[in-house]
Design a protein around this motif. Sequence first.
Motif, short mmCIF file in Angstrom:
data_model
loop_
_atom_site.label_atom_id
_atom_site.label_comp_id
_atom_site.label_asym_id
_atom_site.label_seq_id
_atom_site.Cartn_x
_atom_site.Cartn_y
_atom_site.Cartn_z
N UNK A 159 -16.45 -0.45 9.52
CA UNK A 159 -15.10 -0.01 9.53
C UNK A 159 -14.84 0.97 8.53
N UNK A 160 -13.88 1.96 8.90
CA UNK A 160 -13.77 3.13 8.06
C UNK A 160 -12.48 2.50 7.21
N UNK A 161 -12.86 2.65 5.94
CA UNK A 161 -11.90 2.02 4.96
C UNK A 161 -10.93 3.07 4.11
N UNK A 162 -9.81 2.98 4.43
CA UNK A 162 -8.92 3.85 3.74
C UNK A 162 -8.33 3.05 2.36
N UNK A 163 -8.89 3.44 1.36
CA UNK A 163 -8.15 2.45 0.12
C UNK A 163 -6.82 2.95 -0.65
N UNK A 164 -5.72 2.21 -0.10
CA UNK A 164 -4.64 2.57 -0.61
C UNK A 164 -3.96 1.81 -1.98
N UNK A 165 -5.03 1.11 -2.41
CA UNK A 165 -4.79 0.24 -3.94
C UNK A 165 -4.12 1.44 -4.84
N UNK A 166 -2.79 0.89 -5.21
CA UNK A 166 -2.14 1.65 -6.14
C UNK A 166 -2.85 1.79 -7.52
N UNK A 167 -2.82 3.09 -7.87
CA UNK A 167 -3.78 3.17 -9.12
C UNK A 167 -3.30 2.15 -10.25
N UNK A 168 -2.14 1.89 -10.51
CA UNK A 168 -1.86 0.74 -11.59
C UNK A 168 -2.75 -0.45 -11.52
N UNK A 169 -2.83 -0.89 -10.16
CA UNK A 169 -3.47 -2.09 -9.74
C UNK A 169 -4.97 -1.90 -10.13
N UNK A 170 -5.51 -0.57 -9.85
CA UNK A 170 -6.79 -0.14 -9.85
C UNK A 170 -7.17 -0.22 -11.36
N UNK A 171 -6.19 0.04 -12.23
CA UNK A 171 -6.49 0.26 -13.75
C UNK A 171 -6.70 -1.49 -14.17
N UNK A 172 -6.09 -2.29 -13.51
CA UNK A 172 -6.04 -3.77 -14.23
C UNK A 172 -7.70 -4.09 -13.56
N UNK A 173 -7.84 -3.88 -12.15
CA UNK A 173 -9.36 -4.28 -11.71
C UNK A 173 -10.35 -3.78 -12.68
N UNK A 174 -10.29 -2.68 -13.08
CA UNK A 174 -11.21 -2.03 -13.89
C UNK A 174 -11.42 -2.55 -15.23
N UNK A 175 -10.30 -2.89 -15.86
CA UNK A 175 -10.37 -3.77 -17.14
C UNK A 175 -11.02 -4.85 -16.91
N UNK A 176 -10.82 -5.84 -15.90
CA UNK A 176 -11.34 -7.23 -15.83
C UNK A 176 -12.81 -7.07 -15.20
#
Length: 694
Positions: free
Chosen positions: A86-103
């Motif tokens: 599937x063609x994925x379009x990542x609309x994850x909010x950058x603030x959420x992205x930051x948390x995921x990166x830290x984790x």
Amino acid sequence: MKIYRSAHLGFCYGVRRSVALAEKDYGAPVYTYGELIHNSRIVSALECKGVYAVGSPDEVPEGSVLVIRSHGAPVEKIAEAEKRGLRIVDATCPFVGRTRKIVAEKFAAGYTIAVFGKRDHPEVAGINSICGYNAVIVDGETIPEALLTAEKVCLVAQTTASAKKFANIAEKFTKEGLKTVEIFDTICYTTQERQREADLMSRFCDKMLVIGDAKSSNTLKLKEICERNCAAYLICSAEELKEIKFNADDKIGIVAGASAPEESITEVLQYMDNNYTEATNEEFLQAVDADGTSGKLSSGKKMTVKVISADDKGIIVNFGAKADGFISAEEATLDGTYNPADYPKDTELEVKCLGNKTEDGVYRFSKKAIDEIKEGDKVVDTIRNGEEFELKVDRAVERDAAKKKGGGLLGKLGTYTVFIPASQIKERYVSDLKPYVGKTLRLVSLEINDESKRIVASQKVILVRERKEKEEIFWANVVPGVIVSGKVKSISKFGAFVSVDGYDCLVHIGDVSWVKFKSIEDILKVGKKYDFVVLKADREKGKVSLGYKQLQKHPFDVAIENHPVGSVFTGKVTSIMPFGAFVEVEPGVEGLVHVSEASNTYVKNISDIYKVGDEVEVKVLAVDSENKRITLSAKACMPELAPEEKPARAGRDSKPRAQKRRDGEQRDSADAEWSEDAGNNPFADLLKDLEVKK
Ligand code: SF4
């Protein structure tokens, strides 16, 4: 009735971005992983546009686009979607992205992950997936057992969690004696701002309208906050307002969740307008300043604020009883060495307001601006005795002829206004001031008035002083015989003008070259740098004469180097004189073949045997360096004739043998007679008064 609107109405950045990405035309059907946002109105509107929510990637038809919503998605679901092509379009909010990166980083480094948030919230589920669902979810205000024994704990928060509750739990984490704990306040800024404003407004207002969907976590939190202070109503549309009883003197506050659409907000405001004609509608923060009185929070206003919290992004501050603000990391310090640890809670800071609500709805302050002012004032104390200082010009003031006021430049040094009159900018009066705006000038103060906080300053004083110093150095160094480097600026018929350290000097045409030349440009090129010797320096007249040829090898020296005494060479006859012929030794240098040295036979008239242009083989007999004379002999290159070979003195063919050879003639031995008459006297004596032609 007064109606106060929050400064943060409408979609937050993350929601706006995800809706825009979902509505884009991809040329294929678009699906979202779960409902794009927690607002049924928007979800229905998207469905009308053909964008449907699915619970799992396997529900998405092949060749479709799958939009990952702003909450993010579990990693295995993203992998599944990728596997299906599937063609994925990542609309994850950058603030959420930051948390995921830290984790991800901390989990890899061996930390136990603790997430403060709602266990069943999709954002929390997505974060938990990053660490293999090993996170400990903290959903209350006590620390779970599992964390108390962990070696290293990393605590993050759901981006829409309650800021106050997170601050409480974070404090407990630091106090409960956990071995190692790293706390990241990952609550997004918009959430924090909306919560703080809801708290503030609900203390001020009689009733609060919270616009948003009951499924929205951040909307429910806003209602929860408001309810602590006054009556709060969760509404999605104007229809629901009919149920609420408003009083004529009510102060009504309106806040909205991050996913509440503009239509809902407009609808509510219109309803209030239509039904309560006396209502006035104002933005809360603009209506209420730090003292709680009416008035704008104007740009440039200085105030004291209290630190609420500080992290890598900046400092969140309370700027009075009614509202909070933000100092970005860039606006925190003068030298760029911002460290959140330097700003503990309740620290008082002097700040300057950077203006009312910015695009993202946040009130900004600068501590750096105040530090700059303080630093500026400190500088004022160091320039009272004519010390130099630097100043950036803020604006230019044109001359006002009517008021007889001179123009000049203005800038700020701390709390002082610095004025540089147009006559004090350069040595000459400056009429066009605009090019100086934004430039930094070096100045000295001419006058400081502490009462009016005004400084009159001059750059001209510095320029004049520096010019004079430069002049001193120049004239001290420019003495005859000294070699200087200079750039040829222009060429005239009488010489070249050369700039040495910014001063114009002259190389007279006679000092350009030892040899004849057609044009000075053949030797000195405009724009090029050369070494010159100072010939004359007259400070009174301000004139300096330079020589170029004097630093070049004299052609005579080249000639005697290439043709030492005893050497033989062939040279061209350049002129014929009664006493001999001049032969070119090197360009510009000639030697003399005296008539007595012209042939091994008697020569009466040298022009009988040489003419200008003839090539003659000659030997260098002597060099007189002092008088620059070279004595040559053609005879010395010819064999000495036996007495009987010497021709008779008169009427003989007296061409030198070499010449004869060239002419194909045979020497006539009968004519070969040699006698030492006056014409054959040692030529040094004969030549002593002759100058060698140069
Ligand atoms: S509420 Fe915050 S984290 Fe959530 S989408 Fe909006 S900006 Fe992003």
